[in-house]
Scaffold this motif. Structure first.
Motif, PDB file in Angstrom:
ATOM      1  N   ASN A  99       0.788  -1.252  -0.043  1.00 30.93           N
ATOM      2  CA  ASN A  99       0.118   0.096  -0.071  1.00 30.93           C
ATOM      3  C   ASN A  99       0.977   1.267   0.263  1.00 30.93           C
ATOM      4  N   ILE A 100       2.013   1.303   0.802  1.00 33.99           N
ATOM      5  CA  ILE A 100       2.802   2.449   0.852  1.00 33.99           C
ATOM      6  C   ILE A 100       3.532   2.719  -0.348  1.00 33.99           C
ATOM      7  N   VAL A 101       4.203   1.777  -1.164  1.00 31.66           N
ATOM      8  CA  VAL A 101       4.937   1.712  -2.232  1.00 31.66           C
ATOM      9  C   VAL A 101       3.779   1.911  -3.469  1.00 31.66           C
ATOM     10  N   ASN A 102       2.757   1.543  -3.453  1.00 30.95           N
ATOM     11  CA  ASN A 102       1.779   1.993  -4.563  1.00 30.95           C
ATOM     12  C   ASN A 102       1.352   3.414  -4.105  1.00 30.95           C
ATOM     13  N   PHE A 103       1.260   3.954  -2.961  1.00 34.53           N
ATOM     14  CA  PHE A 103       0.773   5.157  -2.766  1.00 34.53           C
ATOM     15  C   PHE A 103       1.658   6.100  -3.082  1.00 34.53           C
ATOM     16  N   VAL A 104       3.113   5.903  -2.885  1.00 30.99           N
ATOM     17  CA  VAL A 104       4.383   6.674  -3.276  1.00 30.99           C
ATOM     18  C   VAL A 104       4.501   7.037  -4.698  1.00 30.99           C
ATOM     19  N   ASN A 105       4.281   5.839  -5.563  1.00 32.71           N
ATOM     20  CA  ASN A 105       4.482   5.843  -6.929  1.00 32.71           C
ATOM     21  C   ASN A 105       3.272   6.395  -7.616  1.00 32.71           C
ATOM     22  N   TYR A 106       2.131   6.248  -7.166  1.00 34.25           N
ATOM     23  CA  TYR A 106       0.895   6.769  -7.695  1.00 34.25           C
ATOM     24  C   TYR A 106       1.032   8.591  -7.466  1.00 34.25           C
ATOM     25  N   GLU A 107       1.456   8.781  -6.413  1.00 35.06           N
ATOM     26  CA  GLU A 107       1.650  10.406  -6.154  1.00 35.06           C
ATOM     27  C   GLU A 107       2.557  11.075  -7.121  1.00 35.06           C
ATOM     28  N   TRP A 108       3.806  10.363  -6.903  1.00 34.48           N
ATOM     29  CA  TRP A 108       5.112  10.884  -7.506  1.00 34.48           C
ATOM     30  C   TRP A 108       6.030  10.386  -8.728  1.00 34.48           C
ATOM     31  N   ASN A 109       5.263   9.093  -9.276  1.00 34.81           N
ATOM     32  CA  ASN A 109       6.049   8.500 -10.403  1.00 34.81           C
ATOM     33  C   ASN A 109       5.233   8.744 -11.580  1.00 34.81           C
ATOM     34  N   PRO A 110       5.822   9.663 -12.513  1.00 35.59           N
ATOM     35  CA  PRO A 110       4.713   9.774 -13.848  1.00 35.59           C
ATOM     36  C   PRO A 110       4.633   8.658 -14.405  1.00 35.59           C
ATOM     37  N   ASP A 111       5.113   7.606 -14.240  1.00 30.97           N
ATOM     38  CA  ASP A 111       5.248   6.113 -15.196  1.00 30.97           C
ATOM     39  C   ASP A 111       4.617   5.207 -14.106  1.00 30.97           C
ATOM     40  N   PHE A 112       3.582   5.735 -13.248  1.00 31.22           N
ATOM     41  CA  PHE A 112       2.925   4.884 -12.293  1.00 31.22           C
ATOM     42  C   PHE A 112       2.483   3.528 -13.061  1.00 31.22           C
ATOM     43  N   LYS A 113       2.769   2.371 -12.217  1.00 28.01           N
ATOM     44  CA  LYS A 113       2.161   1.216 -12.624  1.00 28.01           C
ATOM     45  C   LYS A 113       1.811   0.445 -11.102  1.00 28.01           C
ATOM     46  N   GLU A 114       0.757   0.112 -11.294  1.00 29.18           N
ATOM     47  CA  GLU A 114       0.465  -0.632  -9.692  1.00 29.18           C
ATOM     48  C   GLU A 114       1.398  -1.788  -9.452  1.00 29.18           C
ATOM     49  N   PHE A 115       2.084  -2.152  -8.505  1.00 29.64           N
ATOM     50  CA  PHE A 115       2.527  -3.370  -7.975  1.00 29.64           C
ATOM     51  C   PHE A 115       1.621  -4.176  -7.379  1.00 29.64           C
ATOM     52  N   SER A 116       1.718  -5.550  -7.658  1.00 35.17           N
ATOM     53  CA  SER A 116       0.698  -6.614  -6.811  1.00 35.17           C
ATOM     54  C   SER A 116       1.179  -7.058  -5.457  1.00 35.17           C
ATOM     55  N   ILE A 117       0.384  -7.293  -4.712  1.00 39.52           N
ATOM     56  CA  ILE A 117       0.902  -7.980  -3.215  1.00 39.52           C
ATOM     57  C   ILE A 117       1.740  -8.984  -3.454  1.00 39.52           C
ATOM     58  N   LYS A 118       1.634  -9.816  -4.797  1.00 34.80           N
ATOM     59  CA  LYS A 118       2.584 -10.953  -4.945  1.00 34.80           C
ATOM     60  C   LYS A 118       3.965 -10.298  -5.400  1.00 34.80           C
ATOM     61  N   GLU A 119       4.012  -9.509  -6.200  1.00 30.61           N
ATOM     62  CA  GLU A 119       5.118  -8.850  -6.582  1.00 30.61           C
ATOM     63  C   GLU A 119       6.228  -8.383  -5.305  1.00 30.61           C
ATOM     64  N   ILE A 120       5.125  -7.690  -4.441  1.00 33.45           N
ATOM     65  CA  ILE A 120       5.982  -7.031  -3.377  1.00 33.45           C
ATOM     66  C   ILE A 120       6.556  -8.084  -2.439  1.00 33.45           C
ATOM     67  N   GLN A 121       5.659  -9.156  -2.224  1.00 32.01           N
ATOM     68  CA  GLN A 121       5.855 -10.328  -1.458  1.00 32.01           C
ATOM     69  C   GLN A 121       7.262 -11.049  -2.146  1.00 32.01           C
ATOM     70  N   GLU A 122       7.281 -10.949  -3.147  1.00 29.36           N
ATOM     71  CA  GLU A 122       8.541 -11.636  -3.918  1.00 29.36           C
ATOM     72  C   GLU A 122      10.026 -11.043  -3.619  1.00 29.36           C
ATOM     73  N   SER A 123       9.915  -9.282  -3.716  1.00 28.75           N
ATOM     74  CA  SER A 123      10.858  -8.546  -3.826  1.00 28.75           C
ATOM     75  C   SER A 123      11.315  -8.476  -2.135  1.00 28.75           C
ATOM     76  N   LEU A 124      10.169  -8.549  -1.306  1.00 27.03           N
ATOM     77  CA  LEU A 124      10.490  -8.483   0.253  1.00 27.03           C
ATOM     78  C   LEU A 124      11.418  -9.910   0.416  1.00 27.03           C
ATOM     79  N   ASN A 125      11.149 -11.073  -0.076  1.00 26.36           N
ATOM     80  CA  ASN A 125      11.733 -12.299   0.229  1.00 26.36           C
ATOM     81  C   ASN A 125      13.314 -12.116  -0.380  1.00 26.36           C
ATOM     82  N   GLN A 126      13.318 -11.295  -1.526  1.00 22.22           N
ATOM     83  CA  GLN A 126      14.762 -11.303  -2.029  1.00 22.22           C
ATOM     84  C   GLN A 126      15.586 -10.185  -1.125  1.00 22.22           C
ATOM     85  N   CYS A 127      15.206  -9.413  -0.466  1.00 21.93           N
ATOM     86  CA  CYS A 127      15.971  -8.517   0.397  1.00 21.93           C
ATOM     87  C   CYS A 127      17.116  -9.091   0.905  1.00 21.93           C
ATOM     88  N   LYS A 128      18.211  -8.274   0.948  1.00 25.65           N
ATOM     89  CA  LYS A 128      19.393  -9.350   1.840  1.00 25.65           C
ATOM     90  C   LYS A 128      19.063  -8.750   3.240  1.00 25.65           C
TER      91      LYS A 128
END
Ligand code: HEC
Length: 128
Positions: A99-128
């Motif tokens: 929700n935070i990442v999508n809000f931030v991008n919706y507000e301030w990224n001119p090339d906004f594209k919504e991230f799914s919760i699945k994409e976010i979950q996968e990226s979270l799992n890959q964080c070092k």
């Protein structure tokens, strides 16, 4: 005149219901956790807090790792070493982070594209 007001209020209510703001939860979480540093307009505070609009992390799901782990760069500003510390928010759920990442991008990224919760979950799992 009275009818005019009634119609005006009615149409405002109807149009708000038809076009609800899409990232209400994200905005509330941003206000609660991020806004005191990154500010309401996301632009941060001069050299101390980086701006989110224009950031290289916009449109990049790896932004979740900064939220999860925080970030601490030490920079030489010409006179001193300056530590810029972004706290970690490891207690937020993947849905809250999405929700935070999508809000931030919706507000301030001119090339906004919504991230799914699945994409976010996968990226979270890959964080070092
Ligand atoms: C206590 C202040 C503070 C809070 C609260 C905070 N940040 Fe940060 N944030 C920083 C600082 C300072 C940096 C720079 C860290 C560095 O470079 O080491 C930063 C960096 C970032 C960056 C990287 C920007 C770039 O272009 O380098 C992102 C993205 C970010 N924060 C998002 C968030 C989000 C989303 C939240 C809320 C969940 C948040 N921040 C809460 C202080 C904060």
């Amino acid at each position: 005149m009275r009818y005019f007001f009634v119609i005006f209020i009615f149409s405002t209510v109807v149009s708000c219901k038809l076009n609800p703001y899409p990232y209400v939860q994200g905005r509330n979480l941003y206000v609660a956790h991020c806004q005191n540093c990154h500010m309401e307009d996301g632009k941060g505070l001069n050299k101390l807090i980086p701006s989110l609009p224009g950031s290289q992390w916009m449109g990049n799901a790896d932004m979740v790792c900064i939220i999860k782990n925080g970030m601490m760069d030490t920079l030489w500003n010409g006179n001193d070493f300056m530590v810029k510390e972004m706290p970690s928010f490891s207690g937020l759920s993947p849905t809250e982070v999405a929700n935070i990442v999508n809000f931030v991008n919706y507000e301030w990224n001119p090339d906004f594209k919504e991230f799914s919760i699945k994409e976010i979950q996968e990226s979270l799992n890959q964080c070092k």
